[in-house]
Write a protein that holds these residues in place. Structure first.
Motif, PDB file in Angstrom:
ATOM      1  N   UNK A  99       0.840  -1.208   0.000  1.00  7.12           N
ATOM      2  CA  UNK A  99       0.000   0.000   0.000  1.00  7.12           C
ATOM      3  C   UNK A  99       0.873   1.255   0.000  1.00  7.12           C
ATOM      4  N   UNK A 100       2.062   1.187   0.669  1.00 10.27           N
ATOM      5  CA  UNK A 100       2.958   2.348   0.635  1.00 10.27           C
ATOM      6  C   UNK A 100       3.408   2.621  -0.794  1.00 10.27           C
ATOM      7  N   UNK A 101       3.728   1.551  -1.530  1.00  3.60           N
ATOM      8  CA  UNK A 101       4.139   1.748  -2.927  1.00  3.60           C
ATOM      9  C   UNK A 101       2.980   2.305  -3.748  1.00  3.60           C
ATOM     10  N   UNK A 102       1.777   1.788  -3.484  1.00  3.38           N
ATOM     11  CA  UNK A 102       0.618   2.213  -4.264  1.00  3.38           C
ATOM     12  C   UNK A 102       0.186   3.635  -3.939  1.00  3.38           C
ATOM     13  N   UNK A 103       0.624   4.144  -2.757  1.00 10.09           N
ATOM     14  CA  UNK A 103       0.165   5.489  -2.380  1.00 10.09           C
ATOM     15  C   UNK A 103       0.690   6.529  -3.366  1.00 10.09           C
ATOM     16  N   UNK A 104       1.830   6.251  -4.002  1.00 17.81           N
ATOM     17  CA  UNK A 104       2.326   7.207  -4.986  1.00 17.81           C
ATOM     18  C   UNK A 104       1.951   6.824  -6.405  1.00 17.81           C
ATOM     19  N   UNK A 105       1.052   5.844  -6.513  1.00 19.75           N
ATOM     20  CA  UNK A 105       0.715   5.313  -7.831  1.00 19.75           C
ATOM     21  C   UNK A 105      -0.326   6.203  -8.500  1.00 19.75           C
ATOM     22  N   UNK A 106      -0.053   6.560  -9.742  1.00 24.84           N
ATOM     23  CA  UNK A 106      -0.954   7.460 -10.460  1.00 24.84           C
ATOM     24  C   UNK A 106      -2.081   6.647 -11.095  1.00 24.84           C
ATOM     25  N   UNK A 107      -3.304   6.778 -10.509  1.00 31.87           N
ATOM     26  CA  UNK A 107      -4.423   5.952 -10.971  1.00 31.87           C
ATOM     27  C   UNK A 107      -4.804   6.253 -12.429  1.00 31.87           C
ATOM     28  N   UNK A 108      -4.426   7.452 -12.898  1.00 32.13           N
ATOM     29  CA  UNK A 108      -4.829   7.794 -14.274  1.00 32.13           C
ATOM     30  C   UNK A 108      -4.080   6.940 -15.295  1.00 32.13           C
ATOM     31  N   UNK A 109      -2.945   6.345 -14.872  1.00 34.72           N
ATOM     32  CA  UNK A 109      -2.232   5.448 -15.784  1.00 34.72           C
ATOM     33  C   UNK A 109      -3.126   4.281 -16.194  1.00 34.72           C
ATOM     34  N   UNK A 110      -3.938   3.799 -15.202  1.00 35.59           N
ATOM     35  CA  UNK A 110      -4.833   2.677 -15.495  1.00 35.59           C
ATOM     36  C   UNK A 110      -5.858   3.104 -16.535  1.00 35.59           C
ATOM     37  N   UNK A 111      -6.445   4.295 -16.293  1.00 35.66           N
ATOM     38  CA  UNK A 111      -7.457   4.772 -17.238  1.00 35.66           C
ATOM     39  C   UNK A 111      -6.844   4.993 -18.617  1.00 35.66           C
ATOM     40  N   UNK A 112      -5.592   5.512 -18.629  1.00 35.14           N
ATOM     41  CA  UNK A 112      -4.925   5.726 -19.914  1.00 35.14           C
ATOM     42  C   UNK A 112      -4.787   4.413 -20.668  1.00 35.14           C
ATOM     43  N   UNK A 113      -4.321   3.384 -19.941  1.00 35.59           N
ATOM     44  CA  UNK A 113      -4.143   2.083 -20.586  1.00 35.59           C
ATOM     45  C   UNK A 113      -5.481   1.546 -21.091  1.00 35.59           C
ATOM     46  N   UNK A 114      -6.536   1.702 -20.246  1.00 37.34           N
ATOM     47  CA  UNK A 114      -7.855   1.189 -20.643  1.00 37.34           C
ATOM     48  C   UNK A 114      -8.372   1.923 -21.877  1.00 37.34           C
ATOM     49  N   UNK A 115      -8.154   3.229 -21.906  1.00 36.59           N
ATOM     50  CA  UNK A 115      -8.687   4.009 -23.024  1.00 36.59           C
ATOM     51  C   UNK A 115      -7.982   3.644 -24.315  1.00 36.59           C
ATOM     52  N   UNK A 116      -6.772   3.077 -24.180  1.00 34.42           N
ATOM     53  CA  UNK A 116      -6.083   2.661 -25.393  1.00 34.42           C
ATOM     54  C   UNK A 116      -6.364   1.211 -25.718  1.00 34.42           C
ATOM     55  N   UNK A 117      -7.349   0.644 -25.028  1.00 36.59           N
ATOM     56  CA  UNK A 117      -7.834  -0.673 -25.430  1.00 36.59           C
ATOM     57  C   UNK A 117      -7.230  -1.849 -24.680  1.00 36.59           C
ATOM     58  N   UNK A 118      -6.500  -1.590 -23.584  1.00 30.59           N
ATOM     59  CA  UNK A 118      -5.932  -2.726 -22.848  1.00 30.59           C
ATOM     60  C   UNK A 118      -7.022  -3.397 -22.020  1.00 30.59           C
ATOM     61  N   UNK A 119      -7.034  -4.736 -22.009  1.00 33.34           N
ATOM     62  CA  UNK A 119      -7.989  -5.425 -21.138  1.00 33.34           C
ATOM     63  C   UNK A 119      -7.417  -5.478 -19.724  1.00 33.34           C
ATOM     64  N   UNK A 120      -8.252  -5.818 -18.709  1.00 37.21           N
ATOM     65  CA  UNK A 120      -7.780  -5.752 -17.321  1.00 37.21           C
ATOM     66  C   UNK A 120      -6.497  -6.548 -17.078  1.00 37.21           C
ATOM     67  N   UNK A 121      -6.344  -7.699 -17.770  1.00 37.67           N
ATOM     68  CA  UNK A 121      -5.138  -8.484 -17.553  1.00 37.67           C
ATOM     69  C   UNK A 121      -3.902  -7.756 -18.045  1.00 37.67           C
ATOM     70  N   UNK A 122      -4.021  -7.179 -19.210  1.00 35.95           N
ATOM     71  CA  UNK A 122      -2.879  -6.429 -19.748  1.00 35.95           C
ATOM     72  C   UNK A 122      -2.557  -5.254 -18.838  1.00 35.95           C
ATOM     73  N   UNK A 123      -3.603  -4.568 -18.360  1.00 38.30           N
ATOM     74  CA  UNK A 123      -3.376  -3.426 -17.469  1.00 38.30           C
ATOM     75  C   UNK A 123      -2.592  -3.880 -16.250  1.00 38.30           C
ATOM     76  N   UNK A 124      -3.000  -5.011 -15.677  1.00 41.62           N
ATOM     77  CA  UNK A 124      -2.347  -5.474 -14.450  1.00 41.62           C
ATOM     78  C   UNK A 124      -0.897  -5.839 -14.712  1.00 41.62           C
TER      79      UNK A 124
END
Lengths: 417, 323
Positions: B207-232
């Motif tokens: 969770x400490x590592x994730x606290x600096x994690x930019x959640x918009x990266x996930x949305x960016x990947x999704x908007x470019x067509x990545x499925x949840x597995x690829x995103x992960x």
């Protein structure tokens, strides 16, 4: 501005936006929760259920209830009997049960159960069970002739209490209460060991916390103010003990502090101590305190360091420029800013110290044992319910401290290194 | 923190006193760990420096206590050291068995704790997580609740947690349980217990590592067509991997160092290194323990170095400078 017409905002497919948003939020919530669910189920099953079992066990003991069915039935029928003078029927049930215990070899477990609240019962039960088959009615006279203790009101109260499988009795015993002829009362002074040990554990933990704070404060301050390269190097000296096996550190302290150990040999070689007057610093309270302070010191240094790291040095400089002495600057400006770190570190060290087992068990000797060691002792003697009751009391204390920690510091601020 | 030029003489004295105090505290921290290393090479069965050791006489030093680690429990300790002798070390020597047990228990406990912990940390660090604080408090509590209480609870529960004999369960799950089909005295029981103890460390580091994690990266990947597995696997995992590995190492060390739960729930087949050391210290302390301790110090130094490197890498990846 024209009058606002309440046009309903909708999504592309015509649903009200508000409803769509709420739905999406519920979905997001559910998805987040589903991620946590496997771990939550695992922790529930392997951590909370065992602790629940322990709590149940602390109220439960069937040693007497199962081996004395006749007395159990009689107690159930006569709830208001006079323990000072039980009637013949009660004695008849007792003799019946004693004879059965002798056959089924359950005298020990039944006697042990009553013995928790009324001492001396095990030997009494054993002698009674051996003689029970040969006793003739009237049983009251026969038993009292064998041993007058059979008429003791405390014993009858104890047996009545023990005939229930579920009982709060173990908590009373763990709070140093004993059954007397008049009912529950505080035990004699020399028997009052449990609350004394609780008190001692808290006292020792407090001493260790203060020692840790005194040692950690200068080091954390130094680490927080040195240039990065140097402090990273010194940080390794703090983290290495943190990563080293607890047993290794405890062994090292035995090596250092025992009578033929390194420290004593150095003191003798330097002529500070006579060879016959070697200091005994191990296998007693001193050993426990020194070793535990060392083991828990990193838990104080790390939270203090993380708070001190972000205190801007300009405040202290401003205070000095306004004419404060260095002592005043420290006391009125610097120290108050470190308080969150002090609270976090002290609570963490205190919580960990209160439940410590291994170090006192190995270096504490007879004098340096804490409450955890008493729990382990009762477990090894098969006094499971009593061990569980003491553990439950310790757990309650820890949870209260944990709650304070969460309120004051917040558990999500916990970090390592 | 250099001394300012306007410092008074008293402050100068204090400045150097303070440095000396700090050095002494560092000595207090580190000397217990360093002292076992030379003593483990003692030629005599003592726990203190002999005169020959202090004069650096080579005869004062020996590796006999390391040798004792191989020969304790060996059926033919004094025999010729051929391949048979070494295979018996691998199969029979007490300390080697303990090391193998510790390693396997630690490995499986780490895998269990890291997998479950990382997935849960992903959920916990989402802003929409319900009851976040409460669940977090529950998941961290194995670190706060005294280990003796956990061990007592588990020893009651494990003795009851048995599969009925003869059923379909026994032929499948029973393989991992003790001969009686219970969690008590089984490897699985120890692994599960150690996994629970390691979970708080995984949760905290990830969770400490994730606290600096930019959640918009996930949305960016999704908007470019990545499925949840690829995103992960392509976006989230590479960024949080340093935290996951640190958490895993913490979990491994916790298991590798744990003795109380083992004492309460394990049987004679689950002899681990800490348990062997605990018994050794309680009964007759032999310098062979110091040899084990030295090996453990070396291992923990290596682990610490790994974690430090990982943390720096993680900070760099997340754009955090400095410590």
């Amino acid at each position: 501005m024209a009058e606002a017409t309440p046009t309903l905002l909708t999504t592309a497919d015509g649903r009200p936006l508000k409803a769509a948003l709420a739905e999406a939020q519920v979905r997001a919530k559910r998805r987040a929760f589903l991620l946590v669910l496997p771990l939550l189920a695992f922790v529930l099953l392997t951590f909370l259920v065992p602790i629940g079992y322990m709590l149940k066990r602390s109220f439960e003991h069937d040693g007497f209830a199962n081996s004395a069915p006749a007395l159990r039935a009689w107690f159930a029928e006569n709830p208001g009997f006079d323990p000072a003078d039980p009637p013949e029927a009660a004695y008849a049930a007792l003799v019946d049960d004693l004879a059965r215990m002798q056959v089924e070899r359950t005298t020990g477990i039944a006697g042990t159960r009553v013995n928790y609240s009324v001492s001396g019962t095990i030997s009494l039960f054993k002698a009674g069970a051996r003689a029970a088959a040969d006793l003739q009615p009237p049983f009251k006279e026969a038993l009292l002739a064998a041993d007058a203790k059979w008429g003791s009101p405390a014993l009858w109260r104890g047996m009545e209490s023990a005939s229930h499988v579920y009982t709060p009795e173990f908590y009373l015993v763990a709070a140093d209460r004993k059954l007397t002829d008049e009912g529950w009362a505080r035990g004699e002074d020399k028997e009052r060991i449990y609350l004394y040990l609780f008190f001692k554990t808290f006292l020792i933990s407090g001493i260790i916390t203060v020692l840790c704070l005194l040692l950690a404060f200068p080091v954390a301050h130094l680490l927080a103010t040195l240039p990065m390269a140097k402090s990273a190097l010194l940080m390794i000296l703090v983290l290495l003990p943190f990563w080293t096996s607890l047993l290794v550190r405890t062994t090292s302290w035995i090596v250092l502090l025992q009578e033929q150990g390194v420290v004593n040999n150095m003191l003798v070689a330097m002529g500070l101590v006579d060879d016959k007057g070697r200091l005994s610093m191990m296998y007693n309270m001193t050993g426990t305190i020194v070793a535990m302070t060392h083991v828990l010191l990193p838990f104080m240094i790390l939270p203090l360091y993380s708070v001190m790291k972000v205190i801007p040095p300009s405040y202290a400089r401003a205070a000095r420029s306004l004419g404060a002495t260095s002592w005043t600057t420290f006391r009125r400006v610097y120290l108050p800013q470190t308080l969150p770190g002090i609270a976090a570190g002290s609570l963490l060290v205190f919580i960990l110290a209160v439940g410590y087992y291994i170090t006192p068990a190995l270096v504490g000797g007879a004098d340096g044992q804490l409450i955890s060691n008493l729990i382990a002792f009762h477990m090894s003697k098969s006094n499971w319910s009593l061990a569980a009751a003491i553990a439950a009391m310790l757990l309650a204390a820890i949870l209260a401290l944990y709650w304070i920690y969460d309120r004051l510091v917040g558990i999500d601020r916990l970090k390592f290194g | 923190m250099a001394l300012p030029t306007y410092a008074s003489p008293l402050e100068r004295v204090w400045y150097y006193t303070y440095r000396v105090i700090c050095v002494l505290i560092f000595v207090f921290l580190i000397s217990p760990i360093l002292v076992v290393i030379p003593l483990s090479f003692n030629a005599e069965p003592y726990f203190t420096f002999t005169e020959r050791m202090l004069t650096f006489d080579p005869d004062g030093y020996s590796t006999r206590w390391y040798d004792a680690l191989l020969t304790l429990g060996h059926p033919n300790a004094d025999g010729p050291r051929d391949s048979l002798w070494w295979s018996q070390v691998w199969e029979r020597a007490t300390w080697v068995q303990a090391a193998k047990n510790s390693f396997w228990v630690g490995l499986w406990a780490t895998i269990l704790a890291t997998t479950l912990g990382t997935i849960a940390a992903l959920g916990l660090s989402r802003p929409e997580m319900p009851y976040r604080r409460l669940i977090m408090a529950l998941l961290i509590s194995p670190m706060i609740v005294p280990i003796i209480i956990i061990a007592v609870g588990m020893s009651f529960f494990y003795a009851q947690a048995c599969v009925p004999p003869g059923g379909a369960l026994e032929s499948t799950v029973g393989l991992f349980l003790s001969e009686k089909g219970c969690l008590a005295n089984s490897h699985l029981g120890v692994i599960v217990a150690h996994a629970v103890l390691g979970i708080p460390f995984v949760i905290i580091t990830v969770t400490a590592t994730l606290s600096g994690f930019d959640q918009s990266l996930i949305r960016a990947a999704q908007s470019m067509g990545a499925n949840p597995r690829t995103v992960f696997f392509k976006v989230i995992m590479p960024l949080i991997l340093p935290g996951v590995i640190s958490g895993a190492l913490f979990a491994f060390v916790t298991s590798f160092d744990e003795v109380v739960a083992v004492l309460f729930i394990a049987g004679p087949d689950q002899q681990t290194i800490p348990r062997q050391m605990f018994n050794g210290i309680r009964e007759a302390i032999s310098p062979a323990i110091l040899a084990v301790a030295t090996i453990l110090v070396v291992i923990s130094t290596l682990l610490l170095a790994t974690v430090e490197l990982l943390r720096r890498r993680s900070d760099r990846l997340r754009g955090v400078t400095g410590r």
